[in-house]
Structure formats: C-alpha cells, structure tokens
Design an enzyme around this catalytic site. Structure first.
Site, PDB file in Angstrom:
ATOM      1  N   ASP A  46       0.834  -1.203   0.000  1.00  0.00           N
ATOM      2  CA  ASP A  46       0.000   0.000   0.000  1.00  0.00           C
ATOM      3  C   ASP A  46       0.869   1.254   0.000  1.00  0.00           C
ATOM      4  O   ASP A  46       2.103   1.197   0.008  1.00  0.00           O
ATOM      5  CB  ASP A  46      -1.028  -0.019   1.138  1.00  0.00           C
ATOM      6  CG  ASP A  46      -0.421   0.146   2.525  1.00  0.00           C
ATOM      7  OD1 ASP A  46       0.733   0.609   2.632  1.00  0.00           O
ATOM      8  OD2 ASP A  46      -1.124  -0.170   3.509  1.00  0.00           O
ATOM      9  N   LYS A  68      -4.148   3.118  -1.306  1.00  0.00           N
ATOM     10  CA  LYS A  68      -5.373   3.917  -1.209  1.00  0.00           C
ATOM     11  C   LYS A  68      -5.024   5.219  -0.517  1.00  0.00           C
ATOM     12  O   LYS A  68      -4.516   5.209   0.595  1.00  0.00           O
ATOM     13  CB  LYS A  68      -6.454   3.178  -0.425  1.00  0.00           C
ATOM     14  CG  LYS A  68      -7.057   1.998  -1.164  1.00  0.00           C
ATOM     15  CD  LYS A  68      -8.126   1.332  -0.305  1.00  0.00           C
ATOM     16  CE  LYS A  68      -8.876   0.282  -1.100  1.00  0.00           C
ATOM     17  NZ  LYS A  68      -9.673   0.873  -2.152  1.00  0.00           N
ATOM     18  N   MET A 183      -6.525   8.956   9.699  1.00  0.00           N
ATOM     19  CA  MET A 183      -7.212   9.515   8.522  1.00  0.00           C
ATOM     20  C   MET A 183      -8.207  10.605   8.907  1.00  0.00           C
ATOM     21  O   MET A 183      -9.311  10.694   8.379  1.00  0.00           O
ATOM     22  CB  MET A 183      -7.918   8.388   7.754  1.00  0.00           C
ATOM     23  CG  MET A 183      -6.966   7.318   7.243  1.00  0.00           C
ATOM     24  SD  MET A 183      -7.776   5.806   6.675  1.00  0.00           S
ATOM     25  CE  MET A 183      -8.247   5.037   8.245  1.00  0.00           C
TER      26      MET A 183
END
Length: 280
Positions: A46, A68, A183
């Site tokens: 990732d 992502k 996040m």
C-alpha cells in the site's frame, strides 16, 4: 542470523501473508515481516509502506502497488482482495504488505475473509500501528499514569469518505481522556466541533504527527479549537495521526527524536508535579 530465520515459518507457494510494515522506520519491521520480504514472489503493497522496507525484498520479486489515498484515484478494495486470490492460485508466494498493522484500520480483515472464501491459506503478521508507534516517535505516549487509563482509536472517515456517523461522540468525549485518530486530518474541523460540542475543552492539547517514524516526520502541536486553522496554515499534509489529550503535553519531555536529531532540550517535569522519589 540465518539460523534465526530458518526457525521461522515459511511463506509457502499458493499462500498469502498479510503483514504489517509498521509506521515507517524499517527498523520497526518484525522478524516475520522480514522473512516474508525475503521469500515473497509478489509483494502487493500500500501507499504507506516506506520504500526502504521494500529494498529488503528478494531479488526478482515483483512489486505491485495497491495503495489507497483519500481524494486520489485508488484501487478498489474488492479488486485488491481478488488479485491476492489470483496470485496465490498461480502458485506465487504472496506478501500483502501494509503500513502499520493490517488489522488496525488496514482492511486486513476484509482481505482475509476473501482469501478464506476462496480457500487460500493465509497468515496474519501484526505490525506496530501508527497510532502507537508513530506517536512514540513524536514523544507522545498513548497512556501515562498521570493522564489516562483509557485510550480510544478511531477513524476520521468511513468508506464513503465522510466522518463516520456511527461514532458516539458524547460517549468518547466523556469516557476517553486520550483520542487517537487515523485519517482524520481532512475532517479535523468537523471532528473538533463534534468533540467540543460533546463537552471537550476548546483548549485541550492536540498534535498532528505527519509522516511518522520517517526522516520527513513533522509534528504540529495546537489545541482543539485551533486544530483546523493551524493545520491548514501549517501546510502539512497526510498521512497523519492526530491525538487529542493531555499526553500531548508530555512531548516537551519525551521528544527523544528531537533531542537526538536536533539537540532539543527536554523538560524533566512536564506537569510540574514530580518528586525526587518516583511513585511505585
């Protein structure tokens, strides 16, 4: 050293290891993570995996990016999961390498369930999650006896990219002295409003730790009421861990990386309450 690795499990052809690479510093890789890097035919990684970690891959290993990042074109989760199945069915030794820990906001559970659905053998290798290791590199402990006996980890956005509406902000505000958010930078304004509206002090300390445990690590200290404005003015960008609570005040004493790298002077008594004799 080879004798040590020879005693570890082997990444078998046709199987998948879901491995956490930790928050950034390659030194935080586990032995099993290094074992997987040394043996994998294909590494599906990732966006948060430090490129230095990938240099430990065996010669000839294929690197596939499946990152992502919020607001940017990204692979669909179902496609990533099915790609792992496809590679394993082709007889490859497959390493799915994720920043932090695969089971802490890493979607490792979703990928493991897909592997199970298709009868692909798998192993989960935990990693040091950024909400603990990244904060430690900023000199912020997630627990401290003079501050908290509980900590809450939450995500700043759900699968649709907005602040999760199922979070009980009143419950968290009242019950968790320290809140660690993944996040959350994009939505910190709304999150701060939610927490203040639920009873948290506008003056409560907040820290943003960006690019944690890497040479590019940056830390912004602010308050809950100023968090959104100060983050915007700082120019800092994700990836970031955001922590709310009085543990942020300990950074003045525990920023060991700042002391080693920049010669920062550390304060021995962050709360002005220590005595010569430490408590038992």
């Amino acid at each position: 050293m080879d004798a040590l690795f020879s005693s570890l499990p082997v990444l078998e052809p046709g199987s998948v290891w879901l491995v956490g690479a930790g928050p950034g510093d390659p030194g935080l890789l586990t032995l099993l993570a290094v074992q997987a890097l040394r043996q994998a035919d294909v590494i599906v990684h990732d966006a948060l995996v430090n490129a230095e970690c990938l240099k430990l891959a065996k010669m000839g290993a294929v690197l596939e990016f499946a990152g992502k990042r919020g607001g940017k074109p990204s692979s669909k989760q179902r496609d990533i999961s099915l790609r792992l199945v496809e590679l394993a069915r082709a007889g490859k030794r497959v390493l799915r390498l994720k920043g932090g820990d695969p089971f802490v906001f890493g979607r490792g559970g979703e990928e493991a369930l897909t592997l199970l659905e298709h009868n692909i053998p798998f192993r989960v290798v935990p990693g040091i999650t950024a909400g603990i290791g990244g904060l430690a590199y900023a000199g912020i402990p997630v627990t401290h006896r003079e501050v908290n006996h509980a900590v809450t980890f939450l995500t700043g956005h759900d699968s649709s990219g907005v602040v999760p509406d199922r979070i009980n902000w009143k419950g968290i505000a009242a019950g968790s002295p320290v809140i660690v958010m993944y996040m959350a930078m994009k939505h910190i304004g709304q999150i701060a409003e939610n927490l203040i509206g639920a009873g948290r002090s506008p003056d409560e300390p907040v820290a943003f730790v960006c690019n944690a445990a890497t040479p590019d690590q940056s830390v912004l200290e602010t308050t809950l009421s100023r968090a959104a404005v100060d983050a915007a003015e700082s120019g800092l960008e994700p990836p970031a861990i955001v922590v709310v609570g009085d543990v942020v005040r300990l950074r003045g004493s525990l920023d060991w990386l700042g002391a080693l790298r920049d010669g920062k002077a550390l304060a021995p008594d962050p709360f002005g309450s220590r005595t010569l004799k430490d408590p038992a």
